[in-house]
Design a protein around this motif. Structure first.
Motif, PDB file in Angstrom:
ATOM      1  N   GLY A 130      34.919  30.548  10.733  1.00 41.32           N
ATOM      2  CA  GLY A 130      35.886  30.436   9.625  1.00 41.32           C
ATOM      3  C   GLY A 130      36.882  31.377   9.493  1.00 41.32           C
ATOM      4  N   MET A 131      36.955  32.483  10.046  1.00 35.99           N
ATOM      5  CA  MET A 131      37.597  33.838  10.092  1.00 35.99           C
ATOM      6  C   MET A 131      38.362  33.951  11.333  1.00 35.99           C
ATOM      7  N   ASP A 132      39.482  34.698  11.205  1.00 37.68           N
ATOM      8  CA  ASP A 132      40.473  34.923  12.328  1.00 37.68           C
ATOM      9  C   ASP A 132      39.722  35.890  13.379  1.00 37.68           C
ATOM     10  N   MET A 133      39.637  34.994  14.603  1.00 33.46           N
ATOM     11  CA  MET A 133      38.859  35.611  15.621  1.00 33.46           C
ATOM     12  C   MET A 133      39.523  36.915  16.383  1.00 33.46           C
ATOM     13  N   ASN A 134      40.826  36.504  16.403  1.00 31.19           N
ATOM     14  CA  ASN A 134      41.711  37.711  17.121  1.00 31.19           C
ATOM     15  C   ASN A 134      41.294  39.091  16.232  1.00 31.19           C
ATOM     16  N   ARG A 135      41.410  38.977  14.929  1.00 28.95           N
ATOM     17  CA  ARG A 135      41.276  40.138  14.092  1.00 28.95           C
ATOM     18  C   ARG A 135      39.672  40.517  14.396  1.00 28.95           C
ATOM     19  N   GLN A 136      39.118  39.661  14.348  1.00 31.73           N
ATOM     20  CA  GLN A 136      37.485  40.193  14.486  1.00 31.73           C
ATOM     21  C   GLN A 136      37.337  40.843  15.807  1.00 31.73           C
ATOM     22  N   ARG A 137      38.108  40.527  16.821  1.00 30.60           N
ATOM     23  CA  ARG A 137      38.097  41.006  18.229  1.00 30.60           C
ATOM     24  C   ARG A 137      38.737  42.402  18.229  1.00 30.60           C
ATOM     25  N   GLU A 138      39.984  42.469  17.250  1.00 27.01           N
ATOM     26  CA  GLU A 138      40.393  43.778  17.399  1.00 27.01           C
ATOM     27  C   GLU A 138      39.534  44.888  16.547  1.00 27.01           C
ATOM     28  N   ARG A 139      38.596  44.442  15.690  1.00 29.22           N
ATOM     29  CA  ARG A 139      37.763  45.338  14.856  1.00 29.22           C
ATOM     30  C   ARG A 139      36.839  45.492  15.933  1.00 29.22           C
ATOM     31  N   LEU A 140      36.130  44.839  16.640  1.00 32.29           N
ATOM     32  CA  LEU A 140      34.896  44.956  17.737  1.00 32.29           C
ATOM     33  C   LEU A 140      35.707  46.066  18.635  1.00 32.29           C
ATOM     34  N   SER A 141      36.950  45.934  19.090  1.00 31.45           N
ATOM     35  CA  SER A 141      37.426  46.803  20.233  1.00 31.45           C
ATOM     36  C   SER A 141      37.465  48.334  19.716  1.00 31.45           C
ATOM     37  N   GLN A 142      37.255  48.518  18.311  1.00 28.06           N
ATOM     38  CA  GLN A 142      37.195  49.892  17.785  1.00 28.06           C
ATOM     39  C   GLN A 142      35.764  50.670  17.629  1.00 28.06           C
ATOM     40  N   GLY A 143      34.997  49.746  18.121  1.00 31.34           N
ATOM     41  CA  GLY A 143      33.424  50.271  18.294  1.00 31.34           C
ATOM     42  C   GLY A 143      32.496  49.690  16.983  1.00 31.34           C
ATOM     43  N   VAL A 144      31.434  49.162  17.334  1.00 30.41           N
ATOM     44  CA  VAL A 144      30.336  48.874  16.535  1.00 30.41           C
ATOM     45  C   VAL A 144      29.181  49.492  16.690  1.00 30.41           C
ATOM     46  N   ASP A 145      28.626  50.033  15.528  1.00 25.75           N
ATOM     47  CA  ASP A 145      27.318  50.344  15.696  1.00 25.75           C
ATOM     48  C   ASP A 145      26.068  49.535  15.034  1.00 25.75           C
ATOM     49  N   ILE A 146      26.544  48.653  13.916  1.00 23.84           N
ATOM     50  CA  ILE A 146      25.802  47.502  13.462  1.00 23.84           C
ATOM     51  C   ILE A 146      26.516  46.217  13.151  1.00 23.84           C
ATOM     52  N   LEU A 147      26.216  45.506  13.811  1.00 18.27           N
ATOM     53  CA  LEU A 147      26.877  43.950  13.954  1.00 18.27           C
ATOM     54  C   LEU A 147      26.197  43.194  13.119  1.00 18.27           C
ATOM     55  N   VAL A 148      26.761  42.319  12.067  1.00 14.96           N
ATOM     56  CA  VAL A 148      26.066  41.421  11.156  1.00 14.96           C
ATOM     57  C   VAL A 148      26.912  40.020  11.743  1.00 14.96           C
TER      58      VAL A 148
END
Length: 395
Positions: A130-148
């Motif tokens: 229900g949220m913008d997938m491209n925006r989420q992909r962009e955030r993931l590309s910057q690195g993630v330690d804890i994914l909810v």
């Protein structure tokens, strides 16, 4: 920013209560805990942290509002601080994965994660439907330690090879019974099998109820776990003053309005059983000039998040919700919960009133008992373990 040390966060010892000081947590994490004003642990935190911080798997029976979210976030953040990654994680490769059944709960966990990671380097991100997938992909590309994540959106990203779970060393499954009810278990199973084997990861598994199906899942995904049970009646009775008012069905709206305009009534959550009822109550209060919003399946996701933020910030005093929309909402300083209708499922009663009296605070729940729903009362009494006394409205 000046150096911070524990001398700026002194909490006296109290018999029978654990302090966060008692767990030798990293200083930056203690700094965030101090900023949040946490002093003593809630019962589930006292029971879970000695085992989870020692790398044991844990299964926990607890409702929302017990402080379990902070228990698993503190465990993850302490571990990531004490055992930092050797070099940067590849994009989309979290070290911890938290699975939640609903968007609202996942977003709340991410928010709590940001608060606790405030003075640490761990990066917390959510991916939900229900949220913008491209925006989420962009955030993931910057690195993630804890994914909810919610299961559906996480699988979308895994199928696109955007997320890789092979580096996960802590897996949290939250509200497992809700996942089961919503039919998510096949998805969750696919996700779990993409993480390292349970001997190579720590698993923290939480559920409000532990029936046979839930216990089977827990045994499949955890390794010799320590089991903690915070019984629902403790949540329901200890911190919430429960009142049951006899109100005729055609008088409910009027009585609710008289209640919410009283001086000592602060932030209020009102629960109705159906979407149309939620809309009717919301519209009635708005016509009466009450600052009010609604959360139900008919409200678009983006509007729901805005509504929730406005309620948290105190810009809206009354929130009218259905059970599904209200599940997983964590808002401090809710003074009253009103059951406009008695829920058909007694478990939902405990979940509803758990919106107030959260994590040690006190609150008041008021349930309207009318000729239309009084037959739901015996099941609620059996679930909370005592006979309730109905009275006339105290207005």
């Amino acid at each position: 920013m000046p150096d911070w040390d524990l001398s700026q966060f002194q909490v006296p010892e109290e018999p029978g209560r654990s302090r966060f000081h008692d767990f030798a947590l990293p200083l930056p994490l203690m700094h965030a805990i101090a900023d949040l004003g946490f002093e003593h642990c809630t019962p589930i935190q006292s029971e879970v942290l000695p085992f989870s911080l020692a790398d044991y798997d844990v299964t926990g029976q607890a409702q929302t509002g017990t402080g379990k979210t902070a228990a698993f976030l503190i465990t993850i953040l302490a571990r990531q601080y004490e055992f930092p990654s050797q070099g940067a994680n590849p994009p989309g490769s979290p070290r911890a994965l938290i699975l939640a059944p609903t968007r609202e709960l996942a977003i709340q966990i991410e928010h709590d994660g940001h608060d606790l990671a405030k003075h640490l380097d761990s990066r917390v991100i959510n991916v939900v439907g229900g949220m913008d997938m491209n925006r989420q992909r962009e955030r993931l590309s910057q690195g993630v330690d804890i994914l909810v994540a919610t299961p559906g959106r996480l699988l979308d990203f895994m199928d696109r090879r955007v997320i890789d779970l092979r580096r996960v060393d802590v897996l949290v499954i939250d509200e497992a019974d809700r996942m089961l009810d919503m039919g998510f278990i096949p998805d969750v199973r696919r996700i779990v099998y993409k993480t390292p084997h349970k001997r190579q990861r720590q698993t923290l598994f939480f559920s409000a109820t532990f029936n046979e199906d839930v216990m089977r899942l827990a045994s499949q995904w955890t390794l010799q776990p320590h089991h903690v049970a915070i019984r629902p009646e403790n949540v329901a009775v200890d911190t919430v003053e429960q009142k049951f008012w006899l109100v005729a069905a055609n008088e409910k709206s009027k009585v609710l309005h008289q209640l919410v305009v009283q001086k000592d009534v602060g932030r209020v959550m009102v629960f109705a059983n159906r979407r149309d009822q939620t809309r009717n109550v919301h519209d009635y209060l708005r016509r009466k000039g009450v600052s009010c919003e609604m959360l139900s399946g008919e409200v678009p996701q983006r509007k729901r998040l805005t509504t929730l933020d406005r309620f948290k910030q105190g810009k809206v005093r009354v929130l009218v919700a259905t059970d599904v929309a209200g599940r997983g909402i964590h808002v401090d300083d809710v003074s009253h919960v009103v059951n406009y209708d008695l829920p058909e499922d007694p478990e939902d009663y405990v979940h509803r009133i758990g919106r107030t009296g959260r994590a040690g605070a006190t609150g008041i729940s008021i349930s309207f008992v009318s000729e239309d729903d009084a037959f739901n009362l015996p099941a609620i009494e059996q679930f909370i373990g005592y006979t309730v006394v109905c009275s006339q409205p105290e207005l």
